[in-house]
Design a protein around this motif. Structure first.
Motif, PDB file in Angstrom:
ATOM      1  N   SER A 170      40.602 -27.415 -50.341  1.00  0.00           N
ATOM      2  CA  SER A 170      39.895 -26.229 -49.840  1.00  0.00           C
ATOM      3  C   SER A 170      40.527 -25.722 -48.551  1.00  0.00           C
ATOM      4  CB  SER A 170      38.417 -26.555 -49.614  1.00  0.00           C
ATOM      5  OG  SER A 170      38.255 -27.454 -48.540  1.00  0.00           O
ATOM      6  N   ALA A 171      41.065 -26.646 -47.733  1.00  0.00           N
ATOM      7  CA  ALA A 171      41.724 -26.227 -46.492  1.00  0.00           C
ATOM      8  C   ALA A 171      43.031 -25.492 -46.781  1.00  0.00           C
ATOM      9  CB  ALA A 171      41.994 -27.437 -45.604  1.00  0.00           C
ATOM     10  N   LEU A 172      43.734 -25.903 -47.856  1.00  0.00           N
ATOM     11  CA  LEU A 172      45.031 -25.302 -48.177  1.00  0.00           C
ATOM     12  C   LEU A 172      44.898 -24.081 -49.079  1.00  0.00           C
ATOM     13  CD1 LEU A 172      47.089 -28.546 -48.897  1.00  0.00           C
ATOM     14  CD2 LEU A 172      47.120 -27.162 -46.817  1.00  0.00           C
ATOM     15  N   MET A 173      43.793 -23.981 -49.814  1.00  0.00           N
ATOM     16  CA  MET A 173      43.651 -22.923 -50.811  1.00  0.00           C
ATOM     17  C   MET A 173      43.668 -21.530 -50.188  1.00  0.00           C
ATOM     18  SD  MET A 173      43.538 -22.553 -54.009  1.00  0.00           S
ATOM     19  CE  MET A 173      43.123 -24.209 -54.534  1.00  0.00           C
ATOM     20  N   LEU A 259      53.116 -35.420 -42.174  1.00  0.00           N
ATOM     21  CA  LEU A 259      52.399 -36.106 -41.093  1.00  0.00           C
ATOM     22  C   LEU A 259      52.746 -35.530 -39.725  1.00  0.00           C
ATOM     23  CD1 LEU A 259      52.715 -39.807 -42.327  1.00  0.00           C
ATOM     24  CD2 LEU A 259      50.640 -38.427 -42.286  1.00  0.00           C
ATOM     25  N   ARG A 260      53.930 -34.875 -39.611  1.00  0.00           N
ATOM     26  CA  ARG A 260      54.363 -34.343 -38.319  1.00  0.00           C
ATOM     27  C   ARG A 260      54.078 -32.852 -38.152  1.00  0.00           C
ATOM     28  NH1 ARG A 260      60.273 -37.324 -38.450  1.00  0.00           N
ATOM     29  NH2 ARG A 260      59.502 -39.441 -38.050  1.00  0.00           N
ATOM     30  N   MET A 261      53.558 -32.232 -39.216  1.00  0.00           N
ATOM     31  CA  MET A 261      53.275 -30.796 -39.133  1.00  0.00           C
ATOM     32  C   MET A 261      52.205 -30.511 -38.086  1.00  0.00           C
ATOM     33  SD  MET A 261      53.167 -29.453 -43.063  1.00  0.00           S
ATOM     34  CE  MET A 261      52.471 -27.880 -42.566  1.00  0.00           C
ATOM     35  N   PRO A 262      52.350 -29.409 -37.338  1.00  0.00           N
ATOM     36  CA  PRO A 262      51.286 -29.049 -36.394  1.00  0.00           C
ATOM     37  C   PRO A 262      50.010 -28.676 -37.147  1.00  0.00           C
ATOM     38  CG  PRO A 262      52.951 -27.303 -36.546  1.00  0.00           C
ATOM     39  CD  PRO A 262      53.476 -28.464 -37.308  1.00  0.00           C
ATOM     40  N   VAL A 263      48.893 -29.061 -36.609  1.00  0.00           N
ATOM     41  CA  VAL A 263      47.547 -28.790 -37.148  1.00  0.00           C
ATOM     42  C   VAL A 263      47.314 -29.542 -38.463  1.00  0.00           C
ATOM     43  CG1 VAL A 263      45.834 -27.049 -37.774  1.00  0.00           C
ATOM     44  CG2 VAL A 263      47.574 -26.518 -36.051  1.00  0.00           C
ATOM     45  N   PHE A 264      48.094 -29.217 -39.516  1.00  0.00           N
ATOM     46  CA  PHE A 264      47.879 -29.829 -40.822  1.00  0.00           C
ATOM     47  C   PHE A 264      48.243 -31.311 -40.832  1.00  0.00           C
ATOM     48  CE2 PHE A 264      47.968 -25.404 -42.276  1.00  0.00           C
ATOM     49  CZ  PHE A 264      46.867 -25.411 -43.115  1.00  0.00           C
ATOM     50  N   LYS A 270      44.520 -38.206 -41.195  1.00  0.00           N
ATOM     51  CA  LYS A 270      43.148 -38.719 -41.261  1.00  0.00           C
ATOM     52  C   LYS A 270      42.689 -38.932 -42.699  1.00  0.00           C
ATOM     53  CE  LYS A 270      41.713 -36.978 -36.773  1.00  0.00           C
ATOM     54  NZ  LYS A 270      40.921 -36.035 -35.986  1.00  0.00           N
ATOM     55  N   SER A 271      43.112 -38.069 -43.597  1.00  0.00           N
ATOM     56  CA  SER A 271      42.728 -38.253 -44.998  1.00  0.00           C
ATOM     57  C   SER A 271      43.414 -39.483 -45.589  1.00  0.00           C
ATOM     58  CB  SER A 271      43.077 -37.011 -45.812  1.00  0.00           C
ATOM     59  OG  SER A 271      44.472 -36.844 -45.914  1.00  0.00           O
ATOM     60  N   SER A 374      38.153 -21.449 -39.963  1.00  0.00           N
ATOM     61  CA  SER A 374      37.879 -20.381 -38.995  1.00  0.00           C
ATOM     62  C   SER A 374      39.072 -20.125 -38.083  1.00  0.00           C
ATOM     63  CB  SER A 374      36.657 -20.759 -38.146  1.00  0.00           C
ATOM     64  OG  SER A 374      36.861 -22.000 -37.501  1.00  0.00           O
ATOM     65  N   LEU A 375      39.922 -21.161 -37.863  1.00  0.00           N
ATOM     66  CA  LEU A 375      41.074 -21.008 -36.974  1.00  0.00           C
ATOM     67  C   LEU A 375      42.205 -20.223 -37.626  1.00  0.00           C
ATOM     68  CD1 LEU A 375      42.458 -21.840 -34.264  1.00  0.00           C
ATOM     69  CD2 LEU A 375      43.318 -23.852 -35.483  1.00  0.00           C
TER      70      LEU A 375
END
Length: 406
Positions: A170-173, A259-264, A270-271, A374-375
């Motif tokens: 859902s975050a990537l969609m 794992l090194r991507m900003p934000v994602f 964590k997942s 929202s960001l």
């Protein structure tokens, strides 16, 4: 010397029948049998005069997904806790399934169990649907006489894992959907809209501004080589995804990058930690030895970096090292997880502590997904506005210039 060869009986199917009982009352039902003759004979013994027998069609159907297996596990655990016999529970789930493929799969497993095969061995014949973790837990439940409790744990584990995957998707969609729509809009503008403006600008007889010339040049290139652009784009995407699936080096490189991507990157981390701790907690609580449990944990994490780290932990633990010390050596686990694991080892409640870690990181993933939605929205609006707005302004600059001259 003659050798006896064990042969299995004819493949059984489900038949729907209709007939009249001894009192002449119309009755209907279903029966599993090797053929219509067997159904007839069985019903006659019950005093039923058969009018119609029809074999239930089980061809086709959708592919069996992880969600289907999770629902089946939950249903099986619930019925067994309620005291329903195993074979009858399989019958009920198979009849209630709307997917013919799942029905066939459950019927095959039921037939194996009916002929004396253990449930875990029957599951192991279908590795695409039931992985090593699933089969190991079922085997532990059968050995300890706590199959109902282990199926309940399995159902909870699968539901939690599916929930995390759904949150990541859902975050990537949203950004993926917006990028696809933006690409389609830009394609339509480049192929159909800008050439129309180009014909209008020819009648002006004046020099066009540099931004307009650049956009027209891009449009001409797109119209001339659209087949090559689409071919390279979709072909490159296909080969990239295939190499990601099949090449271990590619998997490692991409998982490190994720794992090194900003934000994602933080969301992915964590997942992965949530799945890793949840899997190990479930396996350890079921009584599976730690070294054997680690076999399934690395693959269940869904990340090549953590899969290799788990393999190293397994080697260290098998030679006598403590779990926490081995985890610390890999350098990929957060301090909180290491401290909770250390407390769990010292207190003998490792499964409980790891379950607490999993709950914490699952909640973190949930919060991050809400925040990301929202960001990202204003960022995407700005990027799309700049792209499409820039093209629109470039195409209207000659009209503004003409108006100023007039």
């Amino acid at each position: 010397m003659a050798t006896a060869v064990a042969t299995r009986g004819p493949k059984e199917s489900i038949f729907e029948w209709e007939g009249k009982d001894k009192n002449g009352k119309l009755v209907r039902g279903e029966i599993r049998a090797g053929g219509e003759a067997v159904v007839n004979a069985s019903l006659r013994r019950q005093g039923i005069l058969v009018n119609k027998i029809k074999k239930r069609r089980t061809s086709g159907g959708k592919a069996i997904k992880q969600k289907d297996v999770a629902i089946f596990t939950r249903q099986l655990a619930t019925m067994m806790k309620a005291g329903v016999p195993l074979l009858q529970a399989f019958d009920i789930v198979a009849r209630g399934s709307s997917n013919p493929r799942l029905t066939r799969l459950l019927n095959e497993i039921r037939s194996d169990v009916e002929t004396g095969t253990s449930l875990s061995s029957a599951f192991r014949k279908h590795p695409m649907q039931f992985d090593a973790l699933y089969c190991n837990l079922v085997e532990a439940g059968e050995a300890g006489g706590i199959l109902e409790a282990l199926l309940e744990r399995l159902a909870i584990y699968q539901e939690k894992t599916l929930a995390i995957k759904a949150k990541i998707k859902s975050a990537l969609m949203y950004p993926i959907a917006v990028i696809v729509v933006a690409f389609v809009v830009l394609t339509v503008i480049m192929i159909f809209v800008i050439p129309s403006f180009k014909e209008v600008f020819r009648s002006f007889g004046a020099d066009l501004p540099a931004p307009t010339l650049a956009v027209i040049a891009m449009s001409e290139f797109f119209v001339a080589y659209w087949w090559a652009i689409f071919g390279l784009l979709f072909g490159g995407l296909y080969f990239f995804l295939e190499s990601w699936k099949r090449s271990e080096k590619m998997q490692m490189a991409m998982d490190r990058l994720l794992l090194r991507m900003p934000v994602f990157g933080d969301l992915v981390l964590k997942s992965v930690i949530a799945r890793w701790t949840r899997t190990l907690s479930t396996m350890f609580a079921a009584g599976v030895p730690l070294v054997e449990a680690l076999d399934s944990v690395g693959g269940a994490s869904g990340n090549a970096v953590y899969r290799l780290a788990t393999q190293q932990i397994q080697k260290d633990v098998s030679t006598g090292s403590a779990l926490t010390a081995s985890m610390t050596t890999t350098g990929v686990f957060p301090t909180m997880v290491l401290q909770m694991a250390a407390i769990g080892e010292e207190s003998g409640a490792l499964d409980h502590m790891l379950a607490k870690c999993a709950e914490f990181y699952e909640d973190e993933v949930d919060e991050m997904v809400k925040g990301l939605s929202s960001l990202m929205e204003p960022f995407i609006i700005v990027i799309l506005g700049t792209l499409i707005g820039g093209i629109v302004v470039s195409m209207y600059l000659p009209i503004f210039k003409l108006g100023a001259v007039v």
